[in-house]
Write a protein that holds these residues in place. Sequence first.
Motif, PDB file in Angstrom:
ATOM      1  N   GLY A 185       7.167   9.401   1.749  1.00 52.33           N
ATOM      2  CA  GLY A 185       6.832   9.289   0.022  1.00 52.33           C
ATOM      3  C   GLY A 185       5.648   8.316  -0.181  1.00 52.33           C
ATOM      4  O   GLY A 185       4.908   7.801   0.545  1.00 52.33           O
ATOM      5  N   ASP A 186       5.781   7.737  -1.465  1.00 47.74           N
ATOM      6  CA  ASP A 186       4.739   7.072  -2.121  1.00 47.74           C
ATOM      7  C   ASP A 186       5.593   5.760  -2.083  1.00 47.74           C
ATOM      8  O   ASP A 186       5.075   4.837  -3.125  1.00 47.74           O
ATOM      9  CB  ASP A 186       4.584   7.745  -3.427  1.00 47.74           C
ATOM     10  CG  ASP A 186       3.146   7.085  -3.946  1.00 47.74           C
ATOM     11  OD1 ASP A 186       2.951   7.609  -4.982  1.00 47.74           O
ATOM     12  OD2 ASP A 186       2.550   6.314  -3.215  1.00 47.74           O
ATOM     13  N   VAL A 245      -3.884   4.451  -1.018  1.00 54.37           N
ATOM     14  CA  VAL A 245      -5.056   5.025  -0.295  1.00 54.37           C
ATOM     15  C   VAL A 245      -5.726   6.054  -1.058  1.00 54.37           C
ATOM     16  O   VAL A 245      -7.023   6.359  -0.854  1.00 54.37           O
ATOM     17  CB  VAL A 245      -4.377   5.943   1.070  1.00 54.37           C
ATOM     18  CG1 VAL A 245      -5.328   6.612   1.964  1.00 54.37           C
ATOM     19  CG2 VAL A 245      -3.604   4.679   1.960  1.00 54.37           C
ATOM     20  N   SER A 246      -5.123   6.907  -1.804  1.00 55.40           N
ATOM     21  CA  SER A 246      -5.904   7.800  -2.753  1.00 55.40           C
ATOM     22  C   SER A 246      -6.848   7.126  -3.742  1.00 55.40           C
ATOM     23  O   SER A 246      -7.898   7.473  -3.952  1.00 55.40           O
ATOM     24  CB  SER A 246      -4.896   8.918  -3.606  1.00 55.40           C
ATOM     25  OG  SER A 246      -4.004   9.433  -2.786  1.00 55.40           O
ATOM     26  N   GLY A 297     -17.749   7.297   1.363  1.00 54.54           N
ATOM     27  CA  GLY A 297     -17.541   7.696   2.887  1.00 54.54           C
ATOM     28  C   GLY A 297     -15.943   8.066   2.926  1.00 54.54           C
ATOM     29  O   GLY A 297     -15.046   7.924   2.029  1.00 54.54           O
ATOM     30  N   PRO A 298     -16.004   8.825   4.121  1.00 53.34           N
ATOM     31  CA  PRO A 298     -14.224   9.214   4.580  1.00 53.34           C
ATOM     32  C   PRO A 298     -13.369   8.135   4.708  1.00 53.34           C
ATOM     33  O   PRO A 298     -13.548   7.054   5.443  1.00 53.34           O
ATOM     34  CB  PRO A 298     -14.478  10.006   5.626  1.00 53.34           C
ATOM     35  CG  PRO A 298     -15.950   9.562   6.357  1.00 53.34           C
ATOM     36  CD  PRO A 298     -16.749   8.915   5.261  1.00 53.34           C
ATOM     37  N   VAL A 299     -12.123   8.315   4.440  1.00 55.12           N
ATOM     38  CA  VAL A 299     -11.151   7.449   4.715  1.00 55.12           C
ATOM     39  C   VAL A 299      -9.966   8.172   5.577  1.00 55.12           C
ATOM     40  O   VAL A 299      -9.610   9.544   5.228  1.00 55.12           O
ATOM     41  CB  VAL A 299     -10.352   7.043   3.395  1.00 55.12           C
ATOM     42  CG1 VAL A 299      -9.174   6.408   3.703  1.00 55.12           C
ATOM     43  CG2 VAL A 299     -11.200   6.207   2.553  1.00 55.12           C
ATOM     44  N   ALA A 348       1.023  -1.294   0.035  1.00 54.65           N
ATOM     45  CA  ALA A 348       0.050  -0.168  -0.038  1.00 54.65           C
ATOM     46  C   ALA A 348       0.849   1.295  -0.101  1.00 54.65           C
ATOM     47  O   ALA A 348       1.871   1.233   0.476  1.00 54.65           O
ATOM     48  CB  ALA A 348      -1.009   0.032   1.004  1.00 54.65           C
ATOM     49  N   SER A 349       0.224   2.214  -0.435  1.00 50.97           N
ATOM     50  CA  SER A 349       1.296   3.517  -0.659  1.00 50.97           C
ATOM     51  C   SER A 349       0.033   4.874  -0.618  1.00 50.97           C
ATOM     52  O   SER A 349      -1.168   4.432  -0.581  1.00 50.97           O
ATOM     53  CB  SER A 349       1.827   3.536  -1.732  1.00 50.97           C
ATOM     54  OG  SER A 349       0.720   3.344  -2.965  1.00 50.97           O
TER      55      SER A 349
END
Length: 482
Positions: free
Chosen positions: A476-477, A10-11, A19-21, A5-6
């Motif tokens: 970072g990513d 998440v984006s 819904g909100p993250v 995951a990065s």
Amino acid sequence: MQSHASFSDVSELQLSVRGPVFTPADPGFAPEVAAFNLSTQHQPDLAFGALDAEDVSTAIRWAAERGMPVAVQSTGHGATNAIEGGLLISTRRMLELSIDPIEKTARVGAGVRWKAVVDLAATFGLMGLCGSTTDVGVVGYTLGGGLPILGRKYGFASDHVIAFELVTADGTQRRVTKDENSELFYLLRGGKGNLGIVTAMEFHLFPGSDLFAGGLYYDGEHAAAVLEQFSDWVTSLPQEASASLAFLRLPDMDIVPEPLRGKFVVHLRYAYQGDAAVASQLLEPMRRSAPFMMDGTGPLDATQFDMIHQDPDQPVPVRERGFLLDRLDSGAKEAILRHFGPGVESPVLMAELRLLGGALAKSAEGEDTVGARDAAFSFFMAGMAVPPLAELLPVVFDSVREDLRDASNGGTFVNLHGHFVDAEDRERAWGPTVRERLRKAKASLDPKNMFSFGHVVGLPVIDQTVLLEDVVTAGGDAVLNS
Ligand SMILES: Cc1cc2nc3c(=O)[nH]c(=O)nc-3n(C[C@H](O)[C@H](O)[C@H](O)COP(=O)(O)OP(=O)(O)OC[C@H]3O[C@@H](n4cnc5c(N)ncnc54)[C@H](O)[C@@H]3O)c2cc1C
């Protein structure tokens, strides 16, 4: 199994759900993961507030692609062992609620609490089978069987489910009824969060009239006499009547009513549906058992269930342990008084005996997974999980359990199991046959044990969780855990 995951992952989730993250760095994260039990600090890597079944399905698919374990929380009333890592899906925004007064049924979203149901149902003269507090979530409670106030008359709440809408580990939305996905219907009624996330549920309601209920408070010095009478009295109680007896060491705090504040009391909780004169007459032996400090029994409106047990309505830090008893014989009574009677210094705030039997002993819709059918009583203890008591509680719980071993049936009721102490204990609410059926269903529907938090069978297979903190640290990513 490795998970990746990065920030861009998440984006991607953020862009694909409504819904909100929340990451742990977001101000909304802490309130989103907070549990009713303040001693439980959930620490997922990511929290997501789902708005509907589609959101749940999308988030589960997203997590599955990354090998992330998934937990679910609505009210946090069942939060005992903390969640560490993974994705926590919060259902508290899923507040769909409708009632069909003709069919006497209700449909709820996964975030609905009993309070909303009992209030709306009462406007139609109906009630739902809620437990000792209307603050708990309808779905979480029912998935654990759901032991209602009037359980001896109607059975477990899960006996009256018509349909579940479930999202499984592959993100598929399934309708589960006695005819559709019947094995799942069997397993969800008592099988807790093993097999997926329930997004909505439909169930039967009942007439909400002719309720007589409340409690008698006795000074704790009369504990032996009250317990003796209780053990005799319950043997002849009709099914319409439910009862429990709690040994309460009430804190000297404002939230406790003045006459009871800081006292050791015994609290008889009673509920009956039917003729009020009969209900009151049935209580007479308990009224005579010892002088009581307060009689709070009488006709009860179907919106007032919380008056019976008077459970805390504010979050508290507690540690809990429960198990089932076959009988309340002299050995069991002696053990209870030895641990919770007058003059005993105990860190346990509440020890409760809840009478089972009646309609609880049989399932209305054939077989199910509720483990408490054969037991005579549920026994449940809770204590403040604050130092230095927090450390004493597990020791005291072990000792009480040992002393009640002869009267115990060896099992637990999953909703009132409390904290589990090891892998074996976490699945002790189900006997070998049910456990095997749960394992089989999991092997087919959730082979990687994505739903591995809380009271579930099997150990986690997913062995990597996404540590967003590391992402933040790395700034970072970066792909994690790859
Ligand atoms: C003060 C108090 C009184 C109680 N009285 C009773 C009682 O009288 N009778 C009784 O039976 N129980 C009782 N309970 C226990 C309660 O029913 C359980 O703790 C139940 O799990 C609460 O559900 P929740 O959704 O509110 O809690 P949460 O902590 O949000 O959820 C608990 C667990 O339920 C499962 N779950 C919740 N939502 C879903 C979902 N949508 N899909 C799949 N799994 C889900 C998950 O395993 C989750 O970990 C009581 C608890 C408290 C704190």
